[in-house]
Design a protein around this motif. Structure first.
Motif, PDB file in Angstrom:
ATOM      1  N   GLY A 212     -14.824 -11.933 -22.151  1.00 40.82           N
ATOM      2  CA  GLY A 212     -14.193 -10.861 -21.392  1.00 40.82           C
ATOM      3  C   GLY A 212     -12.828 -11.204 -20.833  1.00 40.82           C
ATOM      4  N   ILE A 213     -12.079 -10.153 -20.507  1.00 39.76           N
ATOM      5  CA  ILE A 213     -10.773 -10.289 -19.867  1.00 39.76           C
ATOM      6  C   ILE A 213     -10.855  -9.695 -18.468  1.00 39.76           C
ATOM      7  CG2 ILE A 213      -8.340  -9.642 -19.930  1.00 39.76           C
ATOM      8  CD1 ILE A 213      -8.506  -9.455 -22.936  1.00 39.76           C
ATOM      9  N   ILE A 214     -10.392 -10.449 -17.485  1.00 35.13           N
ATOM     10  CA  ILE A 214     -10.391 -10.013 -16.090  1.00 35.13           C
ATOM     11  C   ILE A 214      -8.949  -9.822 -15.628  1.00 35.13           C
ATOM     12  CG2 ILE A 214     -11.114 -10.541 -13.728  1.00 35.13           C
ATOM     13  CD1 ILE A 214     -13.489 -10.286 -15.552  1.00 35.13           C
ATOM     14  N   PHE A 215      -8.596  -8.570 -15.325  1.00 29.06           N
ATOM     15  CA  PHE A 215      -7.285  -8.259 -14.771  1.00 29.06           C
ATOM     16  C   PHE A 215      -7.356  -8.251 -13.240  1.00 29.06           C
ATOM     17  CE2 PHE A 215      -6.873  -6.364 -18.951  1.00 29.06           C
ATOM     18  CZ  PHE A 215      -5.508  -6.351 -19.240  1.00 29.06           C
ATOM     19  N   GLY A 216      -6.383  -8.859 -12.575  1.00 29.24           N
ATOM     20  CA  GLY A 216      -6.190  -8.610 -11.158  1.00 29.24           C
ATOM     21  C   GLY A 216      -6.663  -9.647 -10.171  1.00 29.24           C
ATOM     22  N   ALA A 217      -7.195 -10.771 -10.616  1.00 26.80           N
ATOM     23  CA  ALA A 217      -7.598 -11.808  -9.655  1.00 26.80           C
ATOM     24  C   ALA A 217      -6.351 -12.446  -9.057  1.00 26.80           C
ATOM     25  CB  ALA A 217      -8.460 -12.861 -10.335  1.00 26.80           C
ATOM     26  N   LEU A 218      -6.206 -12.360  -7.762  1.00 26.57           N
ATOM     27  CA  LEU A 218      -5.039 -12.932  -7.077  1.00 26.57           C
ATOM     28  C   LEU A 218      -5.446 -14.155  -6.262  1.00 26.57           C
ATOM     29  CD1 LEU A 218      -2.005 -12.615  -6.279  1.00 26.57           C
ATOM     30  CD2 LEU A 218      -2.819 -11.284  -4.299  1.00 26.57           C
ATOM     31  N   ASN A 219      -6.467 -13.971  -5.427  1.00 28.50           N
ATOM     32  CA  ASN A 219      -6.974 -15.065  -4.597  1.00 28.50           C
ATOM     33  C   ASN A 219      -8.446 -14.797  -4.292  1.00 28.50           C
ATOM     34  OD1 ASN A 219      -7.028 -13.132  -2.458  1.00 28.50           O
ATOM     35  ND2 ASN A 219      -4.889 -13.581  -2.020  1.00 28.50           N
ATOM     36  N   GLU A 220      -9.026 -15.601  -3.437  1.00 32.68           N
ATOM     37  CA  GLU A 220     -10.461 -15.497  -3.167  1.00 32.68           C
ATOM     38  C   GLU A 220     -10.866 -14.173  -2.525  1.00 32.68           C
ATOM     39  OE1 GLU A 220     -11.551 -18.968  -0.932  1.00 32.68           O
ATOM     40  OE2 GLU A 220     -11.998 -20.111  -2.745  1.00 32.68           O
TER      41      GLU A 220
ATOM     42  N   ILE B  77      -6.534  -3.334 -10.653  1.00 38.53           N
ATOM     43  CA  ILE B  77      -5.086  -3.331 -10.423  1.00 38.53           C
ATOM     44  C   ILE B  77      -4.716  -2.122  -9.573  1.00 38.53           C
ATOM     45  CG2 ILE B  77      -2.815  -3.223 -11.516  1.00 38.53           C
ATOM     46  CD1 ILE B  77      -4.174  -4.240 -14.102  1.00 38.53           C
ATOM     47  N   GLY B  78      -3.924  -2.323  -8.540  1.00 45.04           N
ATOM     48  CA  GLY B  78      -3.447  -1.205  -7.726  1.00 45.04           C
ATOM     49  C   GLY B  78      -2.341  -1.635  -6.779  1.00 45.04           C
ATOM     50  N   MET B  79      -1.322  -0.803  -6.691  1.00 48.55           N
ATOM     51  CA  MET B  79      -0.215  -1.090  -5.779  1.00 48.55           C
ATOM     52  C   MET B  79       0.609   0.163  -5.573  1.00 48.55           C
ATOM     53  SD  MET B  79       3.150  -1.878  -5.071  1.00 48.55           S
ATOM     54  CE  MET B  79       4.027  -2.242  -6.590  1.00 48.55           C
ATOM     55  N   SER B  80       1.001   0.426  -4.322  1.00 49.55           N
ATOM     56  CA  SER B  80       1.848   1.568  -4.000  1.00 49.55           C
ATOM     57  C   SER B  80       3.057   1.124  -3.192  1.00 49.55           C
ATOM     58  CB  SER B  80       1.071   2.612  -3.187  1.00 49.55           C
ATOM     59  OG  SER B  80       1.973   3.540  -2.608  1.00 49.55           O
ATOM     60  N   PRO B  81       4.262   1.250  -3.761  1.00 50.24           N
ATOM     61  CA  PRO B  81       5.473   0.963  -2.979  1.00 50.24           C
ATOM     62  C   PRO B  81       5.607   1.885  -1.773  1.00 50.24           C
ATOM     63  CG  PRO B  81       5.982   0.999  -5.321  1.00 50.24           C
ATOM     64  CD  PRO B  81       4.582   1.522  -5.178  1.00 50.24           C
ATOM     65  N   ASN B  82       5.142   3.123  -1.896  1.00 46.39           N
ATOM     66  CA  ASN B  82       5.222   4.045  -0.753  1.00 46.39           C
ATOM     67  C   ASN B  82       4.378   3.553   0.412  1.00 46.39           C
ATOM     68  OD1 ASN B  82       6.928   6.437  -1.356  1.00 46.39           O
ATOM     69  ND2 ASN B  82       5.571   6.640  -3.122  1.00 46.39           N
ATOM     70  N   VAL B  83       3.179   3.033   0.105  1.00 50.76           N
ATOM     71  CA  VAL B  83       2.322   2.476   1.159  1.00 50.76           C
ATOM     72  C   VAL B  83       2.977   1.245   1.763  1.00 50.76           C
ATOM     73  CG1 VAL B  83       0.107   1.343   1.619  1.00 50.76           C
ATOM     74  CG2 VAL B  83       0.184   3.410   0.212  1.00 50.76           C
ATOM     75  N   ARG B  84       3.495   0.384   0.906  1.00 52.73           N
ATOM     76  CA  ARG B  84       4.132  -0.845   1.396  1.00 52.73           C
ATOM     77  C   ARG B  84       5.333  -0.555   2.293  1.00 52.73           C
ATOM     78  NH1 ARG B  84       4.081  -5.569  -3.279  1.00 52.73           N
ATOM     79  NH2 ARG B  84       1.814  -5.723  -3.449  1.00 52.73           N
ATOM     80  N   LYS B  85       6.058   0.528   1.969  1.00 48.60           N
ATOM     81  CA  LYS B  85       7.236   0.893   2.752  1.00 48.60           C
ATOM     82  C   LYS B  85       6.889   1.764   3.955  1.00 48.60           C
ATOM     83  CE  LYS B  85      10.355  -0.960  -0.066  1.00 48.60           C
ATOM     84  NZ  LYS B  85      11.298  -2.033   0.336  1.00 48.60           N
ATOM     85  N   GLY B  86       5.617   2.139   4.089  1.00 47.85           N
ATOM     86  CA  GLY B  86       5.192   2.944   5.229  1.00 47.85           C
ATOM     87  C   GLY B  86       5.640   4.385   5.167  1.00 47.85           C
ATOM     88  N   LEU B  87       5.887   4.910   3.967  1.00 47.83           N
ATOM     89  CA  LEU B  87       6.334   6.299   3.828  1.00 47.83           C
ATOM     90  C   LEU B  87       5.123   7.232   3.824  1.00 47.83           C
ATOM     91  CD1 LEU B  87       9.057   5.872   1.040  1.00 47.83           C
ATOM     92  CD2 LEU B  87       9.382   6.005   3.515  1.00 47.83           C
ATOM     93  N   PRO B  88       5.132   8.281   4.661  1.00 48.55           N
ATOM     94  CA  PRO B  88       3.996   9.207   4.699  1.00 48.55           C
ATOM     95  C   PRO B  88       3.937  10.064   3.440  1.00 48.55           C
ATOM     96  CG  PRO B  88       5.756   9.999   6.113  1.00 48.55           C
ATOM     97  CD  PRO B  88       6.176   8.638   5.645  1.00 48.55           C
ATOM     98  N   TYR B  89       2.791  10.680   3.209  1.00 45.43           N
ATOM     99  CA  TYR B  89       2.565  11.427   1.974  1.00 45.43           C
ATOM    100  C   TYR B  89       3.521  12.611   1.822  1.00 45.43           C
ATOM    101  CZ  TYR B  89       0.067  13.552  -1.921  1.00 45.43           C
ATOM    102  OH  TYR B  89      -0.259  14.081  -3.146  1.00 45.43           O
TER     103      TYR B  89
ATOM    104  N   VAL C 251     -14.517  -1.556 -17.309  1.00 43.45           N
ATOM    105  CA  VAL C 251     -14.741  -1.064 -15.947  1.00 43.45           C
ATOM    106  C   VAL C 251     -13.432  -1.129 -15.167  1.00 43.45           C
ATOM    107  CG1 VAL C 251     -15.913  -1.502 -13.746  1.00 43.45           C
ATOM    108  CG2 VAL C 251     -17.173  -1.743 -15.897  1.00 43.45           C
ATOM    109  N   ALA C 252     -13.138  -0.057 -14.434  1.00 41.31           N
ATOM    110  CA  ALA C 252     -11.988  -0.039 -13.528  1.00 41.31           C
ATOM    111  C   ALA C 252     -12.474   0.246 -12.114  1.00 41.31           C
ATOM    112  CB  ALA C 252     -10.970   1.013 -13.959  1.00 41.31           C
ATOM    113  N   LEU C 253     -11.817  -0.333 -11.142  1.00 37.33           N
ATOM    114  CA  LEU C 253     -12.209  -0.144  -9.747  1.00 37.33           C
ATOM    115  C   LEU C 253     -11.421   0.995  -9.122  1.00 37.33           C
ATOM    116  CD1 LEU C 253     -12.516  -3.841  -8.528  1.00 37.33           C
ATOM    117  CD2 LEU C 253     -14.262  -2.353  -9.533  1.00 37.33           C
ATOM    118  N   THR C 254     -12.148   1.868  -8.416  1.00 34.93           N
ATOM    119  CA  THR C 254     -11.525   3.026  -7.793  1.00 34.93           C
ATOM    120  C   THR C 254     -12.035   3.172  -6.358  1.00 34.93           C
ATOM    121  OG1 THR C 254     -11.099   5.407  -8.054  1.00 34.93           O
ATOM    122  CG2 THR C 254     -13.271   4.596  -8.731  1.00 34.93           C
ATOM    123  N   TYR C 255     -11.757   4.324  -5.735  1.00 34.24           N
ATOM    124  CA  TYR C 255     -12.124   4.524  -4.325  1.00 34.24           C
ATOM    125  C   TYR C 255     -12.344   6.007  -4.073  1.00 34.24           C
ATOM    126  CZ  TYR C 255     -11.830   4.450   0.768  1.00 34.24           C
ATOM    127  OH  TYR C 255     -12.091   4.621   2.105  1.00 34.24           O
ATOM    128  N   ALA C 256     -13.155   6.338  -3.079  1.00 33.58           N
ATOM    129  CA  ALA C 256     -13.543   7.712  -2.771  1.00 33.58           C
ATOM    130  C   ALA C 256     -12.365   8.615  -2.417  1.00 33.58           C
ATOM    131  CB  ALA C 256     -14.562   7.716  -1.627  1.00 33.58           C
TER     132      ALA C 256
END
Length: 279
Positions: free
Chosen positions: A11-19, A95-107, A146-151
């Motif tokens: 298998g291939i595992i995407f996204g392991a950064l740290n513990e 895998i997931g990342m949002s520059p808007n979240v990182r910059k604190g910009l509201p929706y 399998v991909a990881l998501t959220y409610a």
């Protein structure tokens, strides 16, 4: 305790950064269950994180790849098949990342160039992974992705921002590609909607501590941990779930089925002070 659920699988595992990463826990458990794995992440993430420690522990090779780059993905799948001496049995997209979240910009004040990056990294990359794998016929029959998501893909969550849009797209890709890949190659594709989990990415969301506490109070079984999510991933990689595909599977202690719990209501009521004001 090991059940050898993945004995002989690759298998291939995407996204392991740290513990703190769910992908890290999945990698450890996959190897414990008998699998051989390749680890991958962007070069920047590899430098920032401690993935080399995980690779040593799991006797795995690390292949740098930007999941938004079809060229990188083609190299990743080709090299992985060379390492394994054959096709791949399972893939985890974490895998997931949002520059808007990182910059604190509201929706309601999104930077649209940032939004494009959010969608590309957090959702469209999943399509690119699947399209590249199918083009190369890299995933074995009855393989599992399998991909990881959220409610937040279904419900509005305070401050989750444009990541909610990305998760909605991610789940749609799993259904649309799941039909094609299943029909043509027998490959199953699912998403796991995990409880809020204190990963490096999750900790960047404003108010995440409060969200975790609220979810814990709402869920009859409590929040699912990263280790428990890894257990669930392993079952979906295994042959025990060969006819499960195109599903968004909630792994959240029951949160997704709740309206209001006693614990959450009790805490809510405690927040009020007696007041005879009329406003």
């Amino acid at each position: 305790m090991s059940y050898n659920l993945l004995k002989g699988k690759k298998g291939i595992i995407f996204g392991a950064l740290n513990e703190m990463s769910i992908a890290w826990k999945v990698a450890e458990l996959a190897v414990a269950e008998g699998a051989e794995i390749v680890l991958t992440n962007t070069l920047v993430s590899i430098r920032m994180g401690t993935i080399d420690e995980l690779a040593k522990k799991c006797n795995a090779q690390v292949i740098p790849a930007d999941a938004t780059s079809p060229e990188d993905l083609e190299v990743l799948f080709t090299k992985s098949m060379e390492i394994f001496g054959g096709k791949i049995d399972f893939v985890l997209h974490s895998i997931g990342m949002s520059p808007n979240v990182r910059k604190g910009l509201p929706y309601d004040e999104l930077n649209y160039e940032y939004l494009k990056k959010t969608l590309d990294i957090s959702a469209i990359s999943f399509h690119k992974v699947l399209q590249t794998a199918k083009k190369l016929d890299a995933i074995a029959e009855w393989g599992s992705v399998v991909a990881l998501t959220y409610a937040a893909a279904q419900r509005t969550m305070y401050e989750y921002n444009d990541m909610a849009d990305a998760k909605s797209m991610l789940e749609s890709i799993a259904r649309s590609f799941g039909y094609i890949y299943g029909r043509e190659k027998g490959v199953r594709i699912n998403t796991i909607s995990q409880s809020p989990t204190m990963t490096t990415a999750g900790s960047g969301v404003k108010g995440f501590d409060s969200l975790i506490d609220f979810s814990e109070r709402m869920s009859p079984l409590g929040n699912a941990t990263a280790e428990e999510c890894a257990n669930y991933c392993i079952t979906l990689f295994s042959d025990l779930t060969k006819k499960v595909t195109m599903q968004n599977l909630f792994h959240d202690g029951g949160f997704s089925s709740m309206g209001m719990s006693y614990r959450a209501m009790s805490q809510y009521n405690k927040s009020f002070n007696p007041c005879d004001c009329k406003e």
